[in-house]
Structures are given as C-alpha cells and as structure tokens.
Design an enzyme around this catalytic site. Structure first.
Site, PDB file in Angstrom:
ATOM      1  N   ARG A  74       0.861  -1.187   0.000  1.00  0.00           N
ATOM      2  CA  ARG A  74       0.000   0.000   0.000  1.00  0.00           C
ATOM      3  C   ARG A  74       0.893   1.231   0.000  1.00  0.00           C
ATOM      4  O   ARG A  74       1.748   1.392   0.882  1.00  0.00           O
ATOM      5  CB  ARG A  74      -0.903  -0.014   1.237  1.00  0.00           C
ATOM      6  CG  ARG A  74      -1.881   1.145   1.328  1.00  0.00           C
ATOM      7  CD  ARG A  74      -2.643   1.096   2.646  1.00  0.00           C
ATOM      8  NE  ARG A  74      -3.389  -0.147   2.782  1.00  0.00           N
ATOM      9  CZ  ARG A  74      -3.396  -0.890   3.880  1.00  0.00           C
ATOM     10  NH1 ARG A  74      -2.673  -0.539   4.930  1.00  0.00           N
ATOM     11  NH2 ARG A  74      -4.118  -1.994   3.936  1.00  0.00           N
ATOM     12  N   ARG A 144      -0.886   6.351   9.643  1.00  0.00           N
ATOM     13  CA  ARG A 144      -0.924   5.822   8.282  1.00  0.00           C
ATOM     14  C   ARG A 144      -1.218   6.919   7.258  1.00  0.00           C
ATOM     15  O   ARG A 144      -1.191   8.110   7.589  1.00  0.00           O
ATOM     16  CB  ARG A 144      -1.938   4.689   8.207  1.00  0.00           C
ATOM     17  CG  ARG A 144      -1.561   3.533   9.140  1.00  0.00           C
ATOM     18  CD  ARG A 144      -2.402   2.310   8.915  1.00  0.00           C
ATOM     19  NE  ARG A 144      -1.962   1.203   9.754  1.00  0.00           N
ATOM     20  CZ  ARG A 144      -2.494  -0.023   9.687  1.00  0.00           C
ATOM     21  NH1 ARG A 144      -3.474  -0.283   8.842  1.00  0.00           N
ATOM     22  NH2 ARG A 144      -2.051  -0.980  10.474  1.00  0.00           N
ATOM     23  N   LYS A 206      -2.487   0.832  15.231  1.00  0.00           N
ATOM     24  CA  LYS A 206      -2.545   1.702  14.056  1.00  0.00           C
ATOM     25  C   LYS A 206      -3.269   2.998  14.386  1.00  0.00           C
ATOM     26  O   LYS A 206      -4.115   3.059  15.278  1.00  0.00           O
ATOM     27  CB  LYS A 206      -3.232   0.987  12.897  1.00  0.00           C
ATOM     28  CG  LYS A 206      -4.664   0.570  13.160  1.00  0.00           C
ATOM     29  CD  LYS A 206      -5.204  -0.249  12.009  1.00  0.00           C
ATOM     30  CE  LYS A 206      -6.610  -0.764  12.311  1.00  0.00           C
ATOM     31  NZ  LYS A 206      -7.141  -1.623  11.223  1.00  0.00           N
ATOM     32  N   LYS A 208      -5.002   6.585  12.391  1.00  0.00           N
ATOM     33  CA  LYS A 208      -5.439   7.118  11.105  1.00  0.00           C
ATOM     34  C   LYS A 208      -5.827   8.588  11.247  1.00  0.00           C
ATOM     35  O   LYS A 208      -6.514   8.966  12.199  1.00  0.00           O
ATOM     36  CB  LYS A 208      -6.618   6.307  10.564  1.00  0.00           C
ATOM     37  CG  LYS A 208      -6.263   4.846  10.284  1.00  0.00           C
ATOM     38  CD  LYS A 208      -7.463   4.040   9.812  1.00  0.00           C
ATOM     39  CE  LYS A 208      -7.080   2.591   9.544  1.00  0.00           C
ATOM     40  NZ  LYS A 208      -8.246   1.792   9.082  1.00  0.00           N
ATOM     41  N   CYS A 426     -14.586  -4.065   0.914  1.00  0.00           N
ATOM     42  CA  CYS A 426     -13.154  -4.297   1.105  1.00  0.00           C
ATOM     43  C   CYS A 426     -12.696  -5.410   0.159  1.00  0.00           C
ATOM     44  O   CYS A 426     -13.495  -5.999  -0.566  1.00  0.00           O
ATOM     45  CB  CYS A 426     -12.876  -4.669   2.554  1.00  0.00           C
ATOM     46  SG  CYS A 426     -13.507  -6.291   3.028  1.00  0.00           S
ATOM     47  N   CYS A 432      -6.967 -11.540   1.340  1.00  0.00           N
ATOM     48  CA  CYS A 432      -6.857 -11.082   2.724  1.00  0.00           C
ATOM     49  C   CYS A 432      -6.879 -12.259   3.694  1.00  0.00           C
ATOM     50  O   CYS A 432      -7.828 -13.056   3.689  1.00  0.00           O
ATOM     51  CB  CYS A 432      -7.993 -10.114   3.053  1.00  0.00           C
ATOM     52  SG  CYS A 432      -7.921  -9.530   4.769  1.00  0.00           S
ATOM     53  N   CYS A 472     -14.863  -9.126   7.095  1.00  0.00           N
ATOM     54  CA  CYS A 472     -14.608  -9.425   8.496  1.00  0.00           C
ATOM     55  C   CYS A 472     -14.926  -8.169   9.291  1.00  0.00           C
ATOM     56  O   CYS A 472     -15.238  -7.133   8.702  1.00  0.00           O
ATOM     57  CB  CYS A 472     -13.158  -9.887   8.707  1.00  0.00           C
ATOM     58  SG  CYS A 472     -11.965  -8.528   8.761  1.00  0.00           S
ATOM     59  N   CYS A 476     -12.364  -2.307   7.117  1.00  0.00           N
ATOM     60  CA  CYS A 476     -11.722  -1.688   5.953  1.00  0.00           C
ATOM     61  C   CYS A 476     -12.729  -1.120   4.954  1.00  0.00           C
ATOM     62  O   CYS A 476     -12.456  -0.115   4.306  1.00  0.00           O
ATOM     63  CB  CYS A 476     -10.826  -2.699   5.250  1.00  0.00           C
ATOM     64  SG  CYS A 476      -9.463  -3.285   6.272  1.00  0.00           S
TER      65      CYS A 476
END
Length: 568
Positions: A74, A144, A206, A208, A426, A432, A472, A476
């Site tokens: 990414r 990110r 993470k 964002k 996603c 994935c 899931c 995303c």
C-alpha cells in the site's frame, strides 16, 4: 499505561532495531516465498502485508506445497494525488511483476499492488522510489496514509487543505532509516535512531488521520483517530475543528470492542496544527493499551480515561487551549461523478471504479483505459476515499479527448445506477488472510439484487442507500458508517446492520446476526418496501429506520451498540 503483561507485538517492536529486524536475511532466503517470525509483522511497517491465494491454499496443502506467499503493498500518497507519469510507472509494474496484474484503489485514498512475489519486492520499492513514491508507514502501529477530501471544485481551498495533509504526514512519519537501508540500499549510518513522536516502540496500535473539507465527508471522519475539519472564512482556510477517537473495527463475540464516533475537541488556528497532531499522537502513544491489542486504539483510550482528561493532556502537551468549535455541516460523502468545473476554470472528471479494482476485464479494459488517459493528460489524478478516480485539472479544449478515451475503455458509463455508485466493499477473498466471507467479489451481484428490490418498490435509478460490505469485522470497507452494512461472519453469512445515515455521522446497529445472502435480500426487500410507502418527504433510508423505530439509534457506542435492539 497498564502494568499488565505487554503483548508480544511490543516485544517484537522493542527488539526490532527500529524496524529492521532480520528482514534482509528473510529477503535473501529462497527456501520459502514468505517471511517468518517477527519479520512477518515487521514488513507491515514498510507498507506490506504477507498474503497468499486462499482459493488454492487447501489444494496446495494436499500436495504438501507451501502456500503461494506474496505481498500486498500500500503506497503512501497523502491526499491521494498522483501524476500521470507516476501512474504509468505503477501501471507497468503491476502488469509485469504482480500475480494479478491489477491496481486497486483503496478506502485509504491510495493504491495497492497485490500478488508481488519475494524476488520482485525490492524492485517494487526501488521502482516507486524512482518516481517519488514510498510505502513507509502505510501499515503497522504508526500514523498511516493521511486522507484529504477530494475537492475538484474549490481548487484554492483544496490546495491549502492538501498541503496540510502532506505536512501532517511528514511530521508524524517514521524517522528510522530502516526503509532506505533495506529496500533502497541506503547507507547504514553509525547513528542512534530516534522516534521523538512515535516513540522507540511506536504506537500501541494503528493510527489514522484525515483532513476534511465540509460539506463533503468523503473521508468518513468517524472512521479515524484524528481528524482536522477545515474551517474557511472568505474562501481562505483559517483553522481546523479537531475530532479525535473515531474507529470502526471490532471483534465478533467480544463486547469490549465496538465502533465509535470521534469526539469534537474544539477549534485551533492553522499555526497550531502540527503541534496538536503531535500532542494527540504522543498522548495515545503513552496512554494507549499495550497489553490487549483489541483495546489498543485511540477510541478505547478515550473511553477508559475520559474524553475531558485526554483533551486536557493534549492541550498541556501542545501548550494550546482549544476554543469553541466553529459551525460546519456535512451534507454528503459520495463522489461527484462526471464532469465538474472548478473555480479556476479547470475541469475534472470523476470515474466510477467498482470496488476500486483496475483490471482489464473482457470487453471493459479499465486498467488500459486509465493508462491511455495518463499518456495524454496534463493535470493529475486524485484517488478518492470511496475507491474512485478523478482526472483533475483538464483544460476545456482537452475534455472531449479525455471523455472519448474514458468511454471507449468502459470507464464512463451513464447506465451505472446511483445505488452502485454508493456501494463499497473491502478486498476480502482470495488475498486477505482475515477474510471470513466474500466482499469485493460478492458486491457487484448483490448490488444488482438491491437494484431489483428498489425497482420492485417503485424507486428509480436516482434512489439509493449507502451500502457497504466487509469480509470481516476489521472495518476496511467502512460498513459501520453505512445505512446498510454487511459484516462477514462465515462463508456466505453476514451480520446485517442498519440505521446509519447519509452524512456518515451515525453508526448502524446490528439488525440480524449470521444470516445468509438470501435472508439478507429478503430483509432488505421488507425494509425497502416499508421505506417506499411510509417515508416522509426526502427521508433517507437510514433515517427512516430510526424514525419508524425499526432499529434504535447508536448514540454512545460503548453503551448502545450491543444494547438489545428493537425489531418491528
């Protein structure tokens, strides 16, 4: 920070020598196509996830063969802007060096390569570096890719916002030289690495960040830890309202996890932006949960210590006091498709890219079409957080040529419904590793079913519902900000959530759990039937489900998300 035993990821980061680990040795190991032990996690900080083709995994296991290990990369593209020259280079790499040959536009306003084998990984990073792109900190426990509203109309204001997105990205970026040393053959310096903002063991989880230009909420601020809502006066950016603590991920069966809206901390002038960004990040760095990664995101820190306590610490660290938030309103978050003209006289063409997947399909060579536009386009491209692509900065004299190419290659099609344009998924299967159910491959046919339901109840092509699917519960596809959100539970089965709104400021609630696609379609049929008959003038689907008391609203996520829902 909790005195409980730290998660193993904390050990891994501490022992990694500032994210170097033994990645170089792993890269040279030709006995396996993958990375093992800590390196499997460490490559994420370099912008990559190890994956394999799950469609053939079982068959290869029967043959006693290793999975087809590869990586997804990414890119780091603050604000999602890319030049035609850069585009042609990534198009060429995807065609020649990835298993799938595709480019995927993501909900993080960047592109991904899928299916890059180990011998091509270093070439991938060096190819990107040659055109001024990297993948530093697009995954892992760091800040990110910074999103910015894709605004092709108010060009001067958008340019200011975009510049701040870039500044924030650079300010919060990793300082370690590990990326340059490993992938770009950078010189190994005899210096001590320091991470003054992220810390020597980086963040607990993470993080964002977004910059958003009202009235469009196309970056979905409530899906992000830190958001700068642009406030303009007389066409000039004067500062930001700061929203903290949004996030959508959860874990099935674990009620200590939940999606959460961001809290509004208040207004700051432009000159305080970077200090506030650093203060929010360092507060989360020091106060976040490093024992339980499922509760390590900023949203849980705010709920654990209290919003006012967290805000006061940010003010203390930044030496700044928030003032009262300035008024703003979100009226939508979808992309404006087709041609629009900016205040500078330039023209911008937004192309619908279903699921963001650019590939040459039979009779619809989308990837080649974008490359053909890149060969003649004199402006830039803007990747949107809704997985679409804007051909930006087109002179009036060049419009016809650009449009003709777009139509020839299937990139511009007036037959695409508003429902399809407002649906998103996603990646999920086959790449994935977290996928529990289909999403990207499932969505096109499912949207067709929803279109049939809308038509059955007399709702035309202009009518639509914000629909999102994730394979899931990790969020995303941002299903937890949709009017109808499907969250994968098992192959062919999903949790059905309803009650979000069009502006993305309300979280939907679970309406049916672990049901089949046929059952989902039946439920949507019943709900849309009621909406068509009972709605008030101009009332959107999500708002109707709340007003009609079909579902109760999620006002406070920690309290309301799992509370017993009402079914009418």
């Amino acid at each position: 920070m909790s005195e409980k035993k730290l998660s193993d990821n904390e050990r891994m980061k501490r022992e990694s020598n500032f994210l170097r680990g033994t990645i170089v040795d792993g890269l040279a190991d030709r006995m396996t196509g993958g990375f093992s032990a800590d390196n499997f996690q460490l490559i994420r900080f370099h912008g990559m996830y190890q994956q394999d083709d799950r469609d053939v995994r079982a068959e290869r296991a029967k043959q006693k063969l290793e999975p087809i290990h590869n990586v997804m990369l990414r890119a780091r593209m603050p604000g999602g802007i890319i030049t035609p020259t850069q585009w042609l280079a990534i198009d060429k790499f995807a065609e020649e060096h990835s298993l799938y040959g595709s480019i995927r536009l993501t909900t993080r306003q960047t592109f991904q390569f899928h299916g890059v084998l180990k011998p091509n990984i270093k070439l991938m990073h060096q190819t990107l570096n040659q055109i001024g792109i990297d993948s530093i900190a697009t995954a892992g426990d760091v800040n990110r890719n910074v999103l910015c509203t894709s605004n092709p109309v108010e060009s001067e204001l958008h340019q200011e916002a975009y510049e701040w997105a870039k500044k924030i990205s650079e300010h919060l970026l990793l300082k370690t030289r590990a990326y340059a040393e490993i992938w770009l053959d950078g010189e190994k310096l005899e210096t001590t690495d320091e991470e003054p903002i992220l810390g020597n063991t980086y963040l607990p989880r993470k993080f964002k960040t977004t910059v958003v230009l009202p009235p469009q909420n196309d970056v979905d601020v409530h899906a992000n830890d830190l958001n700068f809502v642009a406030i303009a006066e007389q066409g000039k950016l004067v500062g930001f309202n700061v929203l903290v603590g949004g996030g959508l991920a959860m874990t099935h069966g674990d009620k200590s996890t939940y999606p959460r809206k961001a809290d509004d901390f208040g207004f700051i002038p432009l000159e305080n932006t970077l200090d506030i960004a650093a203060a929010v990040v360092t507060t989360q760095r020091d106060w976040g949960n490093r024992s339980n990664r499922k509760n390590a995101k900023t949203k849980y820190t705010l709920d654990r210590v209290g919003v006012d306590v967290f805000k006061a610490e940010v003010e203390k660290r930044a030496g700044i006091v928030f003032t009262q938030s300035r008024p703003y309103e979100f009226t939508g978050r979808g992309d404006r498709f087709g041609w629009v003209e900016g205040i500078d006289g330039k023209h911008h063409l937004t192309l619908f890219i279903e699921n963001g997947r650019l590939l040459d399909y039979l009779g619809k060579p989308l990837k080649t079409g974008v490359a053909e536009i890149a060969k003649v386009h004199k402006g830039d491209f803007r990747m949107t957080a809704n997985q679409n692509l804007i051909v930006a900065g087109v002179d009036a004299k060049d419009k016809k040529q650009i449009e003709n190419i777009a139509r020839e290659y299937g990139l511009l099609d007036n037959r695409v419904s508003e429902q399809r344009k407002n649906s998103m998924a996603c990646v999920s299967f086959p790449t994935c590793p977290l996928a529990m159910a289909e999403a990207e491959r499932f969505l096109p046919e499912f949207v067709t079913d929803v279109e049939r339901v809308l038509g059955k109840h007399g709702l035309g092509q202009d009518e639509n519902i914000i629909l999102r699917v994730t394979g899931c519960p990790n969020g995303c596809g941002r299903a937890m900000l949709a009017e109808i959100g499907l969250v994968g539970k098992a192959p062919g089965r999903y949790n059905l959530h309803i009650g979000g709104n069009r502006s993305g400021t309300r979280i939907p609630k679970m309406y049916r759990e672990n049901i089949t696609v046929a059952q989902i379609t039946e439920e949507i049929d019943l709900l849309v039937g009621r909406w068509a008959v009972e709605r008030e003038s101009g009332e959107d689907f999500g708002d109707f489900t709340i007003r009609a008391e079909i579902i109760e609203p999620v006002l406070v996520s920690k309290r309301d998300f799992y509370a017993q829902f009402r079914i009418v």
